[in-house]
Design a protein around this motif. Structure first.
Motif, PDB file in Angstrom:
ATOM      1  N   GLY A  83       1.543   3.191  -0.936  1.00  0.00           N
ATOM      2  CA  GLY A  83       2.224   3.248   0.356  1.00  0.00           C
ATOM      3  C   GLY A  83       1.461   4.004   1.432  1.00  0.00           C
ATOM      4  O   GLY A  83       1.962   4.171   2.542  1.00  0.00           O
ATOM      5  N   SER A  84       0.252   4.465   1.132  1.00  0.00           N
ATOM      6  CA  SER A  84      -0.514   5.190   2.156  1.00  0.00           C
ATOM      7  C   SER A  84      -1.017   4.243   3.233  1.00  0.00           C
ATOM      8  O   SER A  84      -1.486   3.135   2.925  1.00  0.00           O
ATOM      9  N   ALA A  85      -0.950   4.709   4.478  1.00  0.00           N
ATOM     10  CA  ALA A  85      -1.435   3.891   5.592  1.00  0.00           C
ATOM     11  C   ALA A  85      -2.946   3.677   5.487  1.00  0.00           C
ATOM     12  O   ALA A  85      -3.463   2.646   5.893  1.00  0.00           O
ATOM     13  N   TRP A 114       4.341   6.865  -1.757  1.00  0.00           N
ATOM     14  CA  TRP A 114       2.985   7.233  -1.352  1.00  0.00           C
ATOM     15  C   TRP A 114       2.749   8.684  -1.733  1.00  0.00           C
ATOM     16  O   TRP A 114       3.710   9.458  -1.922  1.00  0.00           O
ATOM     17  N   LEU A 128       8.915   5.883   1.318  1.00  0.00           N
ATOM     18  CA  LEU A 128       8.397   5.279   2.547  1.00  0.00           C
ATOM     19  C   LEU A 128       9.549   5.050   3.523  1.00  0.00           C
ATOM     20  O   LEU A 128      10.688   4.853   3.097  1.00  0.00           O
ATOM     21  N   SER A 134       5.486  -0.630   6.987  1.00  0.00           N
ATOM     22  CA  SER A 134       5.354  -0.188   5.593  1.00  0.00           C
ATOM     23  C   SER A 134       5.248  -1.377   4.647  1.00  0.00           C
ATOM     24  O   SER A 134       4.482  -1.351   3.682  1.00  0.00           O
ATOM     25  N   VAL A 137       1.737  -2.827   4.792  1.00  0.00           N
ATOM     26  CA  VAL A 137       0.785  -1.931   4.132  1.00  0.00           C
ATOM     27  C   VAL A 137       0.970  -1.999   2.618  1.00  0.00           C
ATOM     28  O   VAL A 137       0.010  -2.196   1.860  1.00  0.00           O
TER      29      VAL A 137
END
Ligand SMILES: [Fe+2]
Lengths: 302, 86, 256
Positions: A83-85, A114, A128, A134, A137
């Motif tokens: 879930g990290s951008a 994330w 998230l 989201s 991503v």
């Protein structure tokens, strides 16, 4: 938001037949390596956290390899931070691919959460915001992970302690959208549903009922604890105690609908004697036997 | 090779000869692994336990009263302290 | 609305003890302050990473006691959070960090004990390799001993201290005699840390032997390594060092 309407049923790949046996498994802990190898208890399978075995050598890998010869294994990741951008850590993907080849697990799974921000690993599974951004991503990262591994992965619903103002859909809806956009399966953690339902005041049964049985590749069961903040009880998913009665009841409800599914007993803190884990596993197996045959619902207690 | 190192070679050759004649390699053995995790069962130190987890913690980190200024552990067992040169 | 990258940046800072000004408005309070909800995550990050350090540094933890360890570990976590999700690799600078903590200035050996525990950790997880057998070495023409260049076993680490760190480590193991004491006047100790098979072992070396081993691990010829050892220790006899290293499996390959 049109693109976020759940379409999982139509687009998702069905779960392939039984990569793990439809029985209870237990989380493998270093304290129990020797005893499991010596006594070879009658359990369906073992699960480990992938990151604990991403070393290049040493005794832990030897133990896991030896146990893999006797049991199916599921690799449960805690560090990919899908879930990290920011971009996924390519070195980490490589290590997971190597471990996947070495262990040949029944499933590889990760979390709907994330844990990495600006290159720092926070060692926490953080919820998230459930937004279109989201979803894009997360789904792209699941596809990237699946492409690297050349296999379908399972995504687990997290325990959560907060929600965001700008979320636009519910967690199960978001999860089903990830499934439809990436072709992944679901690892349904019943305790996490219960913990989050309590913390945010939603109905855990309705959540479980939203996840189609054919998408569920694995189930997690665990204990949690409670803490009081400002007069309010918050449930914390610490995997440090027996599974509570309410979570067993939810499990029965789920199994009646889905039939038997690979079910993990997770216990990560205050790790008890192996017998205690085997006892919890036997309980899950008994529920699957009693409630898991769709025709025999009436045999189920409660 | 320098003159000096030539002069030292016999001592080294003798040392290697003695070392090799005395050497017997250890075997990999199940007993070795047993010993390792036997100790892990009792507590820690000799063998590693998992560091990665997917669980949270209910233990509270008390930020404000956090700093404990004095070490009070088994360091009491360590006495003396005249520094000797390395 | 916070973009995901911005939200995660702010969250990361908050989890490591920073402020929550940017983040708090994005969190639904639902009966609590946003800050109270975020404190659950700050707890997870801080407490669990402190526990990871305690797993890697059990002797340091015992030496200073749990409460003190947690306070130092917390400061370390904030200053040096992990960059990798593989936490068995986390905490490699803890020994250096301890050397600069004023509250443990009275325990001058502590930093070196931490370095020993880190060496143990690295050795434990190092890549597996076959130790060089004595019989393979026995085939070498003695005339060429001086020209031997070794690759040392990948699990080998070298740790030297002005203090008897192996004794300190020993008395802090489970099952150690509770009445055992260590006298710092026993002085300096130089150790090779090795896991040729399953268990990590410590090998005590002389001053010359330690220097010779360090030179060998840097790829120097055996004779040059020996001479370096002899420069530090006039009466250095390499027999004991070579015997113990060969027997323990500290060599992996050789060439001439
Ligand atoms: Fe889980």
């Amino acid at each position: 938001m049109d693109q976020m309407a759940p379409t999982a049923q139509s687009l998702a790949s069905p779960i392939p037949s039984s990569p793990l046996p439809n029985r209870a498994g237990i989380g493998l802990k270093a304290q129990h390596y020797q005893e499991i190898l010596d006594t070879q208890p009658n359990i369906g399978w073992l699960e480990v956290h992938s990151e604990n075995y991403m070393c290049t050598g040493g005794p832990t890998l030897k133990w896991l390899t030896a146990l893999r010869e006797r049991y199916p294994v599921s690799l449960h990741g805690v560090g990919m931070s899908l879930g990290s951008a920011g971009p996924l850590d390519q070195a980490h993907i490589k290590r997971l691919v190597d471990l996947d080849r070495r262990i040949e697990p029944g499933w590889v799974s990760e979390h709907l959460s994330w844990s990495i921000a600006d290159g720092v690993y926070l060692n926490d599974l953080i919820a998230l915001p459930y937004t279109a951004e989201s979803l894009d991503v997360f789904s792209a990262h699941v596809r990237e992970m699946q492409d690297a591994l050349n296999r379908q992965v399972l995504i687990e619903n997290p325990s959560s302690y907060l929600r965001y103002e700008h979320s636009v859909i519910s967690e199960p809806e978001f999860l089903l959208n990830v499934v439809s956009q990436s072709g992944c399966g679901v690892l349904l953690d019943v305790n996490n549903v219960y913990v989050s339902a309590h913390n945010h005041g939603f109905d855990p049964v309705a959540y479980l009922d939203q996840i189609p049985a054919h998408l569920i590749g694995e189930i997690h069961m665990a204990g949690h604890s409670q803490t009081v903040i400002d007069g309010r009880t918050i449930r914390i998913d610490d995997h440090g105690s027996p599974i509570c009665g309410e979570v067993w009841a939810l499990y029965e409800h789920l199994i009646k609908r889905t039939g038997p599914k690979p079910t993990l007993i997770e216990w990560d803190t205050n790790i008890p004697a192996l017998d205690v884990l085997l006892g919890e596993a036997a309980k899950a197996d008994a529920i699957m036997t009693l409630c898991g045959q769709r025709e025999t619902h009436r045999a189920c207690i409660g | 090779m320098s003159v000096k190192s030539l002069a030292k070679a016999p001592l080294l050759a003798a040392a290697m000869t003695v070392a090799l004649s005395a050497a017997a390699m250890q075997d990999v053995s199940a007993a070795d692994m047993e010993k390792c995790y036997g100790i892990a069962k009792a507590g820690h130190n000799d063998c590693k336990t998992e560091t990665s987890s997917c669980a949270g913690t209910a233990k509270m980190d008390h930020e404000a009263s956090a700093f404990v200024a004095v070490p009070v552990g088994t360091c009491a067992k360590i006495a003396g302290g005249t520094l000797k040169p390395m | 609305m916070l973009a995901l990258a911005e939200l995660q940046s702010s969250f990361g800072e908050a989890s490591l003890g920073g402020d929550t000004i940017t983040l708090a408005p994005a969190i639904i309070g639902d009966g609590l302050q946003a800050e109270q909800r975020l404190s659950i995550h700050r707890n997870n990050t801080t407490v669990l990473l402190c526990e990871v350090l305690g797993t890697t540094y059990p002797v340091v933890k015992k030496l200073v006691g749990e409460a003190f360890f947690d306070s130092v570990a917390r400061a370390y976590v904030r200053a040096h959070p992990p960059r990798s999700p593989c936490l068995f690799e986390y905490g490699g600078h803890f020994g250096d960090y301890l050397a600069n903590v004023p509250a443990v200035a009275e325990l001058p050996y502590l930093s070196d004990v931490a370095k020993l525990e880190w060496a143990w950790n690295e050795s434990f997880y190092a890549v597996d390799a076959e130790p060089l057998s004595a019989s393979a070495l026995a085939k070498i023409d003695p005339e060429t001993y001086g020209d031997l260049i070794f690759t040392l076993h990948p699990s080998l680490r070298l740790v030297a201290s002005a203090y008897p760190i192996k004794e300190i480590w020993d008395v802090n193991q489970c099952g150690a005699d509770p009445d055992a004491r260590v006298d710092l006047n026993e002085g300096a100790q130089r150790l090779a840390v090795l896991r040729a098979q399953t268990s990590v072992t410590f090998i005590e070396l002389s001053r010359g032997g330690f220097e010779m081993t360090a030179q060998l691990s840097a790829g120097k010829r055996l004779e040059d390594a020996f001479l370096s050892g002899q420069r530090l220790m006039a009466d250095f006899d390499p027999t004991a060092t070579l015997s113990v290293l060969i027997r323990a499996g500290a060599f992996h390959t050789f060439f001439i």
